[in-house]
Write an enzyme that holds these catalytic residues in place. Structure first.
Site, mmCIF file in Angstrom:
data_model
loop_
_atom_site.group_PDB
_atom_site.id
_atom_site.type_symbol
_atom_site.label_atom_id
_atom_site.label_comp_id
_atom_site.label_asym_id
_atom_site.label_seq_id
_atom_site.Cartn_x
_atom_site.Cartn_y
_atom_site.Cartn_z
ATOM 1 C CG ASP A 24 -1.992 1.037 1.175
ATOM 2 O OD1 ASP A 24 -2.347 1.457 0.052
ATOM 3 O OD2 ASP A 24 -2.476 1.448 2.242
ATOM 4 C CG ASN A 72 -8.059 -1.945 -4.494
ATOM 5 O OD1 ASN A 72 -7.154 -2.760 -4.294
ATOM 6 N ND2 ASN A 72 -8.242 -0.913 -3.674
HETATM 7 C C1 IPE Z 1 -5.340 -2.488 0.367
HETATM 8 O O1 IPE Z 1 -5.042 -1.159 0.120
HETATM 9 C C2 IPE Z 1 -5.355 -3.246 -0.909
HETATM 10 C C3 IPE Z 1 -4.072 -3.393 -1.584
HETATM 11 C C4 IPE Z 1 -2.926 -2.935 -1.170
HETATM 12 C C5 IPE Z 1 -4.104 -4.128 -2.807
HETATM 13 P P1 IPE Z 1 -6.175 -0.034 -0.043
HETATM 14 O O2 IPE Z 1 -5.483 1.220 -0.326
HETATM 15 O O3 IPE Z 1 -7.175 -0.501 -1.029
HETATM 16 O O4 IPE Z 1 -6.849 -0.037 1.406
HETATM 17 P P2 IPE Z 1 -7.687 1.071 2.145
HETATM 18 O O5 IPE Z 1 -8.767 1.531 1.215
HETATM 19 O O6 IPE Z 1 -6.760 2.179 2.523
HETATM 20 O O7 IPE Z 1 -8.208 0.376 3.359
HETATM 21 C C1 IPE Z 2 -1.772 0.236 -3.266
HETATM 22 O O1 IPE Z 2 -1.502 1.602 -3.303
HETATM 23 C C2 IPE Z 2 -2.077 -0.332 -4.625
HETATM 24 C C3 IPE Z 2 -3.465 -0.775 -4.796
HETATM 25 C C4 IPE Z 2 -4.389 -0.756 -3.884
HETATM 26 C C5 IPE Z 2 -3.834 -1.299 -6.117
HETATM 27 P P1 IPE Z 2 -2.662 2.682 -3.279
HETATM 28 O O2 IPE Z 2 -3.076 2.953 -4.676
HETATM 29 O O3 IPE Z 2 -3.742 2.279 -2.370
HETATM 30 O O4 IPE Z 2 -1.896 3.923 -2.702
HETATM 31 P P2 IPE Z 2 -2.461 4.997 -1.678
HETATM 32 O O5 IPE Z 2 -2.918 4.242 -0.469
HETATM 33 O O6 IPE Z 2 -3.581 5.706 -2.367
HETATM 34 O O7 IPE Z 2 -1.300 5.884 -1.388
HETATM 35 MG MG MG Z 3 -4.077 2.558 -0.381
#
Ligand code: IPE
Ligand code: IPE
Ligand code: MG
Length: 244
Positions: A24, A72
């Site tokens: 993340d 997502n």
């Molecule tokens: C969790 O991250 C999912 C992945 C890293 C694939 P998110 O960015 O989707 O989680 P939330 O929304 O902050 O809980």
């Molecule tokens: C994790 O990074 C990747 C996926 C969930 C696909 P994020 O895209 O959630 O990155 P932040 O949390 O917005 O920084």
């Molecule tokens: Mg994230």
């Protein structure tokens, strides 16, 4: 190895057999640099390749990475499309990595939501790496812990209906055997960078006794050294599993 630590019985504590990583913070990494979120995802994919190789090198037996959750899909279409393209590109490039490193790849999640092309690639990667005997790499894509348990309940209900099993046969072991991770040990250690302190639907059943380690840095910046640090911290934890 520095993370080996003597416990009170004089034996060496082993490395975690199974590590889970919630990858993340890609979006914030890009934002900090004035770049589009897609640049963060690209940097995240590059880092995934590096960390997966490192885990294999140091002898981790199972690595599960969270790449795309069932939630997502709530993101803007443009970002989802970019991520799907990135998965396709990455899988093509990474095939040789998996061969070289003797890594066996499995995908956790509902594949049906992906394009025909991506599904084909996923099947190819799983098939061509099936015989590999090194680290098992689980890539959680369109994965959700609740969805996984719901699917397991459905499969068990069908077996019950077809009289393959009886109600008395339903126990924790049977449920585990109907999850995407069937036959694998539960994660010993779950790592989440990005500063968020939650599981976000990752391995809900399997994480019952996982040690959780959170990092206040973003996934593309997570290094091999950080992994060493997490393993070191893991080795210092006292896992009681409800005992004393
Ligand atoms: C969790 O991250 C999912 C992945 C890293 C694939 P998110 O960015 O989707 O989680 P939330 O929304 O902050 O809980
Ligand atoms: C994790 O990074 C990747 C996926 C969930 C696909 P994020 O895209 O959630 O990155 P932040 O949390 O917005 O920084
Ligand atoms: Mg994230």
């Amino acid at each position: 190895m520095f993370w080996m630590k003597k416990n009170t019985s004089g034996c060496h504590k082993a490395l975690p057999d199974h590590i889970g990583i919630i990858m993340d913070g890609n979006g914030r990494w890009a934002k900090k640099r004035g770049l589009p979120r897609s640049a963060g995802h690209k940097a995240g994919a590059i880092n995934f390749r590096k960390i997966a190789k490192y885990c294999s090198k140091i002898g981790i037996k199972y690595l599960t990475v969270y790449a795309f959750s069932t939630e997502n899909w709530n993101r803007p279409e443009e970002e989802i499309n970019y991520l799907m393209r990135l998965f396709e590109q990455y899988l093509k490039e990474a095939l040789s990595d998996f061969e070289e490193e003797n890594i066996k790849v499995l995908f956790l999640g509902d594949k049906m939501a992906f394009s025909a092309n991506l599904q084909k690639l996923i099947d190819e990667v799983e098939k061509s790496s099936q015989k590999n005997t090194g680290m098992v790499l689980n890539i959680a894509m369109n994965y959700g812990g609740r969805q996984e348990v719901t699917e397991a309940v459905k499969k068990i209900a069908v077996e019950l209906e077809n009289k393959k099993i009886k109600i008395e046969n339903i126990n924790e072991k049977l449920v585990s055997e109907h999850l995407y991770t069937a036959g694998q040990p539960d994660p010993d250690l779950i790592i989440r960078p990005s500063g968020e302190l939650r599981l976000s639907n990752f391995l809900l059943w399997q994480s019952a006794y996982s040690e959780l380690i959170f990092f206040n840095l973003l996934w593309p910046d997570f290094s091999e050294k950080d992994l060493d640090r997490a393993i070191d911290e893991y080795a210092s934890r006292n896992r009681r599993f409800g005992g004393i």
